[in-house]
Design a protein around this motif. Structure first.
Motif, short mmCIF file in Angstrom:
data_model
loop_
_atom_site.label_atom_id
_atom_site.label_comp_id
_atom_site.label_asym_id
_atom_site.label_seq_id
_atom_site.Cartn_x
_atom_site.Cartn_y
_atom_site.Cartn_z
N GLU A 61 0.91 -1.20 -0.08
CA GLU A 61 0.08 0.08 -0.05
C GLU A 61 0.89 1.20 -0.01
N LEU A 62 1.92 1.32 0.73
CA LEU A 62 2.47 2.37 1.06
C LEU A 62 3.62 2.88 -0.53
N ALA A 63 4.07 1.63 -0.81
CA ALA A 63 4.70 1.80 -2.33
C ALA A 63 3.61 2.22 -3.51
N GLU A 64 2.74 1.84 -3.36
CA GLU A 64 1.62 2.25 -4.36
C GLU A 64 1.28 3.80 -4.20
N ARG A 65 1.11 4.12 -2.98
CA ARG A 65 0.82 5.62 -2.70
C ARG A 65 2.06 6.47 -3.01
N MET A 66 2.99 5.96 -2.79
CA MET A 66 4.32 6.86 -3.22
C MET A 66 4.84 6.80 -4.63
N GLY A 67 4.04 6.06 -5.24
CA GLY A 67 4.59 5.87 -6.61
C GLY A 67 5.90 5.07 -6.93
N VAL A 68 6.22 4.35 -6.05
CA VAL A 68 7.54 3.49 -6.19
C VAL A 68 7.45 2.02 -6.62
N THR A 69 8.03 1.75 -7.58
CA THR A 69 8.07 0.19 -7.82
C THR A 69 8.20 -0.70 -6.83
N HIS A 70 7.41 -1.74 -6.63
CA HIS A 70 7.62 -2.58 -5.60
C HIS A 70 7.55 -3.89 -6.16
N VAL A 71 8.68 -4.56 -5.78
CA VAL A 71 8.82 -6.30 -6.06
C VAL A 71 8.75 -7.05 -4.91
N VAL A 72 8.11 -8.15 -4.95
CA VAL A 72 7.95 -8.97 -3.77
C VAL A 72 8.44 -10.36 -4.65
N ILE A 73 9.47 -10.82 -3.72
CA ILE A 73 9.99 -12.19 -3.77
C ILE A 73 9.31 -13.18 -3.09
N SER A 74 9.25 -14.44 -3.61
CA SER A 74 8.67 -15.32 -2.45
C SER A 74 9.49 -16.51 -2.37
#
Length: 258
Positions: A61-74
């Motif tokens: 949610e924070l990355a989306e709000r700040m407009g920063v690319t967010h990658v999630v590694i599993s």
């Protein structure tokens, strides 16, 4: 306005960089600061299966709000024997594995540096995973400019970041030497989420003897409210439930022995 102690200059010297984003307050403030100051950065989170409830969602949610690319590694940390068997070096092995994955992702995306939210008040004795940061060349801007927890929380207020209670991976709720199982992790996550809806501050549910005992650490000021919730915690699947009279203590699941 909170003092950033030269944080802007330090971050700009590292760009483009990747932020190891847990979803906790410290790394979230780094992300929000980079976004607010248009510093070139991405955020990388790791879904380990050990994440406290809500952290990854908060990071997204924070990355989306700040407009920063967010990658999630599993990564399934229970595939690693040192983690699954809860050896004394579990925290170091887990942190090293996570950060190696983040470094590799950062390199693939053209980032020069990986940074994390370690601050000036963090102790290597209490956080053995800090050794992995040094070994992999992870930079810790808060620590480098002498910012501690109070400085970060003040900056969080300026940036509109919610200050969350301190958290740690769910494996820290299980005493060293006792296996880390999916059942215990699920029970701990469910119990802490249940209690957090009613009790503010830091909450830890230590899972001792498999799921024989839930040993609850929370602010003693809310002891009576906590007592009313013991039945609901036990109904999740614990055989017995107890309250730590002194409240939350640092030191992981072994703190209950002291």
């Amino acid at each position: 306005m909170a003092r950033d102690c030269g944080l802007d200059a330090i971050l700009k010297s590292y760009e483009p960089f990747a932020i190891a984003l847990s979803g906790g307050t410290d790394s979230s403030v780094l992300l929000a600061y980079a976004g607010r100051h248009t510093i070139r950065a991405i955020a990388v989170s790791v879904d380990t299966g050990l994440n406290p409830p809500g952290e990854l969602e908060a990071a997204r949610e924070l990355a989306e709000r700040m407009g920063v690319t967010h990658v999630v590694i599993s990564l399934d940390m229970l595939e690693i024997p040192a983690v699954r068997e809860n050896r004394p070096d579990r925290c170091y092995v887990c942190k090293r594995t996570m950060m190696e994955a983040i470094v590799a992702e950062a390199e693939r995306r053209g980032c020069l540096t990986v940074i994390d939210g370690t601050h000036a008040g963090d102790s290597p004795r209490m956080r053995p995973g800090m050794r992995a940061l040094r070994e992999l060349g992870i930079r810790s801007p808060f620590a480098e400019c002498g910012m501690g927890k109070e400085d970060i929380e003040a900056l969080a207020g300026d940036l509109g970041v919610v200050v969350r209670p301190p958290s740690a991976c769910l494996a820290t709720r299980i005493p060293t030497g006792e296996p880390v199982t999916r059942e215990c992790l699920a029970l701990v996550g469910a119990a802490e989420a249940l209690l957090a809806r009613e009790i503010p501050g830091t909450i830890r549910v230590r899972c001792i003897g498999g799921h024989a005992l839930a040993y609850i650490e929370a602010d003693p000021a809310y002891c009576r409210r906590l007592e009313r919730l013991l039945g609901a915690v036990k109904d999740l699947g614990f055989r017995d439930v107890a309250i730590a009279p002194e409240g939350y203590r640092q030191g992981g699941a072994d703190s209950w022995k002291r």
